[in-house]
Motif scaffolding. Structure first.
Motif, PDB file in Angstrom:
ATOM      1  N   GLU A  21       0.829  -1.213   0.000  1.00  0.00           N
ATOM      2  CA  GLU A  21       0.000   0.000   0.000  1.00  0.00           C
ATOM      3  C   GLU A  21       0.866   1.266   0.000  1.00  0.00           C
ATOM      4  N   THR A  22       1.999   1.216   0.687  1.00  0.00           N
ATOM      5  CA  THR A  22       2.903   2.367   0.669  1.00  0.00           C
ATOM      6  C   THR A  22       3.428   2.592  -0.750  1.00  0.00           C
ATOM      7  N   ALA A  23       3.844   1.490  -1.389  1.00  0.00           N
ATOM      8  CA  ALA A  23       4.352   1.587  -2.764  1.00  0.00           C
ATOM      9  C   ALA A  23       3.262   2.125  -3.698  1.00  0.00           C
ATOM     10  N   MET A  24       2.020   1.660  -3.509  1.00  0.00           N
ATOM     11  CA  MET A  24       0.934   2.114  -4.383  1.00  0.00           C
ATOM     12  C   MET A  24       0.634   3.595  -4.162  1.00  0.00           C
ATOM     13  N   GLY A  25       0.678   4.044  -2.900  1.00  0.00           N
ATOM     14  CA  GLY A  25       0.435   5.458  -2.604  1.00  0.00           C
ATOM     15  C   GLY A  25       1.460   6.347  -3.302  1.00  0.00           C
ATOM     16  N   VAL A  26       2.732   5.933  -3.245  1.00  0.00           N
ATOM     17  CA  VAL A  26       3.798   6.704  -3.890  1.00  0.00           C
ATOM     18  C   VAL A  26       3.638   6.647  -5.412  1.00  0.00           C
ATOM     19  N   ALA A  27       3.294   5.450  -5.925  1.00  0.00           N
ATOM     20  CA  ALA A  27       3.128   5.286  -7.372  1.00  0.00           C
ATOM     21  C   ALA A  27       1.976   6.151  -7.904  1.00  0.00           C
ATOM     22  N   LEU A  28       0.922   6.324  -7.084  1.00  0.00           N
ATOM     23  CA  LEU A  28      -0.189   7.196  -7.509  1.00  0.00           C
ATOM     24  C   LEU A  28       0.283   8.644  -7.658  1.00  0.00           C
ATOM     25  N   CYS A  46      -0.727   3.768 -15.529  1.00  0.00           N
ATOM     26  CA  CYS A  46      -0.178   3.724 -14.167  1.00  0.00           C
ATOM     27  C   CYS A  46      -1.307   3.691 -13.130  1.00  0.00           C
ATOM     28  N   GLN A  47      -2.245   4.656 -13.218  1.00  0.00           N
ATOM     29  CA  GLN A  47      -3.290   4.747 -12.196  1.00  0.00           C
ATOM     30  C   GLN A  47      -4.230   3.547 -12.274  1.00  0.00           C
TER      31      GLN A  47
END
Ligand code: HEM
Length: 153
Positions: A21-28, A46-47
């Motif tokens: 979830e941390t990686a996904m938050g940064v990727a967003l 990406c999104q």
């Protein structure tokens, strides 16, 4: 100590969820930057990938945990931070994921009738990003309350 990755009391799945979830938050955020720099196609890929991966994490890990650990104690124990944090997190998390899925379908496909498509994407996308990060912060708080119990003694 448990069998997790981070040396807290968390089981392996919770640590994996936290890291994913941390990686996904940064990727967003990276994906938002792609849109700002007018790379709309890469932005959309990406999104969309993140929203779908998040759906899988919710279905496979977080919803089952919610049903077993939290749901049976609602509303009796909602006064306790342990359950309140997880409940608000789950409620807003459901709203964030549904809004993100709606955006994905409305902006990225022609599946919806004309009336239900969005014409002004920007405020929607910004709103979902802010809500998502709020949910992420509540997820972190849930993790801390659940798996770092010595902080609360
Ligand atoms: C945008 C959506 C979401 C994000 C970014 C998110 C993020 C997180 C994070 C970072 C954690 C801490 C890791 C952990 O303890 O496993 C967590 C835990 C949790 N989340 Fe979410 N979450 C989202 C949606 C949801 C939804 C929709 C539900 C319930 C239906 C939910 C229920 C839970 C529960 C019960 C935990 C504790 C799980 C456990 O440790 O066993 N979350 N979430």
């Amino acid at each position: 100590m448990s069998d997790g990755l981070l040396g807290t009391a968390a089981p392996l799945t919770a640590d994996v969820v936290l890291l994913l979830e941390t990686a996904m938050g940064v990727a967003l955020l990276f994906g938002a930057w792609l849109a700002r720099t007018r790379r709309f196609r890469q932005h959309a890929w990406c999104q969309s990938a993140i929203v779908l991966l998040n759906l899988a994490v919710i279905v496979v890990a977080m919803t089952p945990s919610f049903r077993v650990q939290v749901l049976p104690r609602i509303p009796a124990k909602l006064g306790k931070a342990y359950y309140a944090l997880a409940s608000v997190h789950a409620g807003l998390g459901t709203a964030a994921e549904l809004a993100a899925l709606y955006l994905l379908i409305a902006a990225g496909t022609r599946l919806l009738p004309e009336k239900l498509r969005i014409t002004r994407y920007k405020p929607w996308m910004r709103g979902v990003l802010v809500l998502w990060w709020l949910v992420l912060a509540l997820g972190f708080s849930t993790y801390v309350r659940w798996y770092l119990p010595h902080l609360f003694r």
